[in-house]
Design a protein around this motif. Structure first.
Motif, PDB file in Angstrom:
ATOM      1  N   GLY A  71       0.840  -1.177  -0.048  1.00  0.00           N
ATOM      2  CA  GLY A  71      -0.097  -0.091   0.114  1.00  0.00           C
ATOM      3  C   GLY A  71       0.833   1.317  -0.062  1.00  0.00           C
ATOM      4  O   GLY A  71       0.310   2.379  -0.551  1.00  0.00           O
ATOM      5  N   LYS A  72       1.881   1.181   0.902  1.00  0.00           N
ATOM      6  CA  LYS A  72       2.868   2.421   0.922  1.00  0.00           C
ATOM      7  C   LYS A  72       3.594   2.431  -0.660  1.00  0.00           C
ATOM      8  O   LYS A  72       3.697   3.643  -0.951  1.00  0.00           O
ATOM      9  CB  LYS A  72       3.922   2.040   1.879  1.00  0.00           C
ATOM     10  N   TYR A  77       3.929   5.628  -5.578  1.00  0.00           N
ATOM     11  CA  TYR A  77       3.997   5.682  -7.006  1.00  0.00           C
ATOM     12  C   TYR A  77       3.073   6.606  -7.628  1.00  0.00           C
ATOM     13  O   TYR A  77       3.310   7.184  -8.348  1.00  0.00           O
ATOM     14  CB  TYR A  77       3.899   4.132  -7.555  1.00  0.00           C
ATOM     15  N   THR A  78       1.767   6.665  -7.031  1.00  0.00           N
ATOM     16  CA  THR A  78       0.780   7.629  -7.637  1.00  0.00           C
ATOM     17  C   THR A  78       1.261   9.097  -7.273  1.00  0.00           C
ATOM     18  O   THR A  78       0.692   9.944  -8.098  1.00  0.00           O
ATOM     19  CB  THR A  78      -0.584   7.103  -6.740  1.00  0.00           C
ATOM     20  N   GLY A  86      -6.368   7.967 -13.432  1.00  0.00           N
ATOM     21  CA  GLY A  86      -6.932   9.058 -12.696  1.00  0.00           C
ATOM     22  C   GLY A  86      -6.503   9.030 -11.179  1.00  0.00           C
ATOM     23  O   GLY A  86      -6.330   7.970 -10.662  1.00  0.00           O
ATOM     24  N   ASP A  87      -6.741  10.073 -10.585  1.00  0.00           N
ATOM     25  CA  ASP A  87      -6.267  10.265  -9.073  1.00  0.00           C
ATOM     26  C   ASP A  87      -7.459   9.303  -8.462  1.00  0.00           C
ATOM     27  O   ASP A  87      -6.837   8.719  -7.607  1.00  0.00           O
ATOM     28  CB  ASP A  87      -6.634  11.869  -8.781  1.00  0.00           C
ATOM     29  N   PHE A  88      -8.765   9.416  -8.751  1.00  0.00           N
ATOM     30  CA  PHE A  88      -9.464   8.737  -7.836  1.00  0.00           C
ATOM     31  C   PHE A  88      -9.391   7.138  -7.810  1.00  0.00           C
ATOM     32  O   PHE A  88      -9.178   6.551  -6.911  1.00  0.00           O
ATOM     33  CB  PHE A  88     -10.915   8.763  -8.185  1.00  0.00           C
ATOM     34  N   MET A  89      -9.084   6.740  -9.122  1.00  0.00           N
ATOM     35  CA  MET A  89      -8.880   5.246  -9.143  1.00  0.00           C
ATOM     36  C   MET A  89      -7.648   4.938  -8.281  1.00  0.00           C
ATOM     37  O   MET A  89      -7.357   3.772  -8.019  1.00  0.00           O
ATOM     38  CB  MET A  89      -8.815   4.774 -10.611  1.00  0.00           C
ATOM     39  N   GLY A  90      -6.665   5.809  -8.687  1.00  0.00           N
ATOM     40  CA  GLY A  90      -5.342   5.525  -8.085  1.00  0.00           C
ATOM     41  C   GLY A  90      -5.486   5.543  -6.557  1.00  0.00           C
ATOM     42  O   GLY A  90      -4.943   4.548  -5.833  1.00  0.00           O
ATOM     43  N   ILE A  93      -6.905   1.866  -5.564  1.00  0.00           N
ATOM     44  CA  ILE A  93      -5.847   0.970  -5.496  1.00  0.00           C
ATOM     45  C   ILE A  93      -5.120   0.855  -4.204  1.00  0.00           C
ATOM     46  O   ILE A  93      -5.087  -0.108  -3.571  1.00  0.00           O
ATOM     47  CB  ILE A  93      -5.289   0.907  -6.833  1.00  0.00           C
ATOM     48  N   VAL A  94      -4.663   1.913  -3.745  1.00  0.00           N
ATOM     49  CA  VAL A  94      -3.979   2.289  -2.511  1.00  0.00           C
ATOM     50  C   VAL A  94      -4.868   1.922  -1.340  1.00  0.00           C
ATOM     51  O   VAL A  94      -4.313   1.101  -0.557  1.00  0.00           O
ATOM     52  CB  VAL A  94      -3.699   3.838  -2.457  1.00  0.00           C
ATOM     53  N   GLU A  95      -5.940   2.272  -1.268  1.00  0.00           N
ATOM     54  CA  GLU A  95      -6.688   1.900  -0.059  1.00  0.00           C
ATOM     55  C   GLU A  95      -7.097   0.626  -0.080  1.00  0.00           C
ATOM     56  O   GLU A  95      -7.232  -0.025   0.972  1.00  0.00           O
ATOM     57  CB  GLU A  95      -8.154   2.764  -0.189  1.00  0.00           C
ATOM     58  N   ALA A  96      -7.389  -0.286  -1.228  1.00  0.00           N
ATOM     59  CA  ALA A  96      -7.598  -1.543  -1.217  1.00  0.00           C
ATOM     60  C   ALA A  96      -6.458  -2.494  -0.634  1.00  0.00           C
ATOM     61  O   ALA A  96      -6.854  -3.241   0.064  1.00  0.00           O
ATOM     62  CB  ALA A  96      -7.988  -2.296  -2.584  1.00  0.00           C
TER      63      ALA A  96
END
Length: 297
Positions: A71-72, A77-78, A86-90, A93-96
């Motif tokens: 996650g880190k 990377y994002t 896009g920012d939201f989809m990035g 992915i991070v939060e999942a």
């Protein structure tokens, strides 16, 4: 408890109420509590989800050493490279990844609907909540944003409740389609509501999300909820976003949602037991999977 999603949508139309209101009233009746008590309980769940994200520690590893830190990596990377989607989809992915790793590292999470699928719903709701607070660089009232998210949680709960009743949310019974698939359907419905979708669009998004993951097996390496579970949370979350957007565009699930759930139950019953959380088949049965199992167990 509702027996079908159609029953919920019919109630929405006959009573002139939104999806979340129907589920709220059902919870109040089922647990014999008032509106304040019901929403307070749901807020507790939301607070736990959000704080699990805020308190994520990318420097710790699970006891097996199989997970931790991704996650880190994804977040860094994002920030430095951006995200093609896009920012939201990035952020999704991070939060999942964060939530899945927090589960593996024995941190605080919310089963949504299971611990193995705990990253899908928060992956949608946490970035959306943050966007509500920072929309157009204007700070919005926190209570207003929280109320919107809590209503979305009722939508997710209604979908998950029907899936649990008609089929299963257990990987041991129905494979990972019952865990990540259910979580993805719940998340798609929640996001569709957040973006102004009506009850029909909510159900269409959930139906498409579940259809896309039919047949997904549960094959945890060494029987641990880490590989491939954590990254499947990402897949479930991204799938939810795409299905929500399709539903909002007016695209419909050709197969009725309740029939999709029934099909999931049928597939789960037909699935070989080695592919239902036993840690024997699928990825768990690869040379790598067997090697890890021998080392750990």
């Amino acid at each position: 408890m509702f027996n079908s999603l159609k029953e919920i949508t019919d109630r929405c139309k006959s009573d002139g109420k939104e999806f979340w209101q129907i589920i709220l009233e059902d919870d109040m009746s089922d647990r014999n509590v008032d509106k304040e008590d019901s929403m307070s309980k749901m807020k507790e769940l939301w607070d736990a989800m959000y704080h699990a994200s805020v308190n994520y520690d990318g420097d710790i590893k699970s006891s097996s050493g199989l997970s931790g830190g991704d996650g880190k990596k994804m977040e860094e990377y994002t920030k430095t490279h951006g995200c093609l989607c896009g920012d939201f989809m990035g952020r999704v992915i991070v939060e999942a990844l964060k939530m899945g790793e927090s589960n593996a590292c024995m941190r605080r999470i919310v089963a949504a609907p299971t611990a193995g699928a705990c990253g899908v719903l928060p992956a949608i709701l946490v970035p959306y909540y943050d966007s509500l607070l920072k929309n157009e660089n204007k700070e919005r009232d926190v209570a207003e944003a929280e109320e919107k998210i809590i209503k979305a949680l009722y939508v997710a709960a209604g979908i998950g409740g029907v899936i649990a009743k008609r089929a299963s949310i257990s990987g041991a019974k129905g494979g990972c389609q019952a865990e990540i698939g259910s979580a993805s359907a719940m998340s798609a419905g929640a996001l569709t509501y957040l973006q102004g979708g009506n009850e029909t669009q909510i159900i269409n998004s959930a139906s498409m999300a579940l259809k896309n993951l039919l047949g997904l097996v549960c094959d945890p390496v060494a029987g641990l909820v880490e590989v491939p579970c954590i990254k499947r949370n990402v897949g479930g979350a991204v799938n939810a976003v795409s299905c929500s957007q399709m539903a909002l565009a007016g695209i419909e699930s050709r197969v009725p949602a309740d029939e999709v759930i029934d099909a999931m139950a049928y597939v789960g019953d037909k699935m070989d037991e080695t592919l239902r959380e036993t840690g024997i088949g699928g990825l768990a049965g690869t040379p790598f999977g067997k090697k890890i199992a021998d080392e750990i167990l």
